[in-house]
Design a protein around this motif. Structure first.
Motif, short mmCIF file in Angstrom:
data_model
loop_
_atom_site.label_atom_id
_atom_site.label_comp_id
_atom_site.label_asym_id
_atom_site.label_seq_id
_atom_site.Cartn_x
_atom_site.Cartn_y
_atom_site.Cartn_z
N ALA A 57 0.84 -1.20 0.00
CA ALA A 57 0.00 0.00 0.00
C ALA A 57 0.88 1.25 0.00
N SER A 58 0.30 2.35 -0.48
CA SER A 58 0.98 3.65 -0.46
C SER A 58 0.32 4.52 0.61
N ILE A 59 1.13 5.05 1.52
CA ILE A 59 0.61 5.86 2.63
C ILE A 59 1.04 7.31 2.46
N ASP A 60 0.09 8.21 2.61
CA ASP A 60 0.36 9.65 2.59
C ASP A 60 -0.16 10.22 3.90
N ALA A 61 0.75 10.82 4.69
CA ALA A 61 0.36 11.35 6.00
C ALA A 61 0.98 12.72 6.22
N PRO A 62 0.27 13.80 5.87
CA PRO A 62 0.81 15.16 6.06
C PRO A 62 1.23 15.43 7.50
N GLY A 63 0.58 14.77 8.47
CA GLY A 63 0.93 14.94 9.88
C GLY A 63 2.02 14.01 10.33
N THR A 64 2.64 13.29 9.42
CA THR A 64 3.70 12.27 9.61
C THR A 64 3.16 11.03 10.32
N ILE A 65 3.65 9.88 9.89
CA ILE A 65 3.19 8.59 10.39
C ILE A 65 3.69 8.36 11.81
N ALA A 66 2.80 7.91 12.68
CA ALA A 66 3.20 7.45 14.01
C ALA A 66 3.40 5.94 13.99
N ASN A 122 0.92 11.50 13.76
CA ASN A 122 1.40 12.06 15.02
C ASN A 122 0.48 13.13 15.60
N ASN A 123 -0.67 13.35 14.95
CA ASN A 123 -1.72 14.19 15.51
C ASN A 123 -2.84 13.34 16.11
N GLY A 124 -2.65 12.01 16.07
CA GLY A 124 -3.66 11.10 16.61
C GLY A 124 -4.77 10.77 15.64
N GLN A 125 -4.68 11.25 14.40
CA GLN A 125 -5.70 10.96 13.40
C GLN A 125 -5.44 9.58 12.79
N THR A 126 -6.50 8.86 12.46
CA THR A 126 -6.36 7.51 11.92
C THR A 126 -7.14 7.33 10.64
N THR A 127 -6.67 6.41 9.82
CA THR A 127 -7.38 5.98 8.62
C THR A 127 -7.33 4.45 8.59
N LYS A 128 -8.47 3.83 8.32
CA LYS A 128 -8.57 2.37 8.38
C LYS A 128 -8.92 1.78 7.02
N VAL A 129 -8.29 0.66 6.71
CA VAL A 129 -8.62 -0.14 5.53
C VAL A 129 -9.11 -1.49 6.04
#
Length: 238
Positions: A57-66, A122-129
């Motif tokens: 998968a390709s991950i895009d996280a403007p808030g940086t990945i935790a 790193n802002n605590g936001q999540t995305t689920k697949v």
């Protein structure tokens, strides 16, 4: 005059508050996004008992990945369960390619399973697949036994050695090495190997142009029926 003065003060305060709220809205960092998800080879959403489940998968996280969490459990009843949180190679990045092979035990129950992949920034936001997958038994799949990766010549090359078994006969072997922004693929179709059902694979993979760092190695066997088996290893180049 007093009424006009109060009106102007209220108007100014409202304007300041509205602007502040607008600025806050503009500053909101988008949640992570996940694209080009592939579960199982060719996105067949299938894992193999005694083999693995391929995930890409390709991950895009403007808030940086935790972290990235993967969980697998049966649709119903008892069965194989898996859960792991990945940070190495992902934490702190804004963009990442998630490529893993999850080993499925030889005693895992076949059947329908539920797959979860959760990316947290790193802002605590999540995305689920979420996907439904199948775990099946296929004794004709290629197998790879005892994958050995050994650094040599000060990190200029690595020795890759293993024993391949392929009931449908070997078609080719692909080796992919990646770390940071460096990535290279190698393909092997040696005459002595192609068409064999068992083969002792031993190669020297040259990495003289790769910078120092932590690397992942993916070793893939493809048989003449188009079936694949892939293993993953790691090493550090000084």
């Amino acid at each position: 005059m007093k009424n006009n003065f109060k009106f102007y003060v209220c108007a100014i305060l409202f304007s300041i508050l509205f602007t502040a709220c607008s600025d806050d809205d503009d500053d909101v960092t988008p949640a992570p996004s996940v694209a080009n998800v592939e579960i199982g080879h060719g996105n067949n959403k299938t894992g193999y008992v005694g083999g693995d489940l391929h995930i890409d998968a390709s991950i895009d996280a403007p808030g940086t990945i935790a972290n990235v969490r993967v969980e697998i459990h049966p649709e119903s009843g008892a069965g194989w369960e898996f859960e792991e949180v990945y940070t190495d190679g992902f934490a702190g990045l804004k963009n990442a390619k998630f490529h893993k092979h999850i080993d499925i035990p030889a005693n895992a129950a076949t059947g329908s399973y539920h797959f979860h992949m959760v990316v947290t920034d790193n802002n605590g936001q999540t995305t689920k697949v979420e996907e439904e997958i199948e775990v099946v038994h296929d004794p004709s799949l290629p197998s790879v036994s005892g994958l050995e990766i050994e650094l040599a010549h000060g990190g200029a090359e690595i020795h890759v050695e293993t024993t391949i078994t392929a009931p449908n006969k070997i078609a080719k072997v692909e080796v992919e090495v990646h770390g940071g922004t460096w990535e290279k693929e190698f393909s092997y179709t040696d005459a002595a190997m192609v068409g064999q059902t068992t083969y002792k694979f031993h190669k020297h993979v040259h990495l003289s142009d790769a910078p120092a760092g932590h690397y992942h190695l993916h070793f893939k066997v493809i048989d003449q029926a188009g079936k694949e088996r892939e293993l993953e290893g790691h090493f550090d180049k000084p």
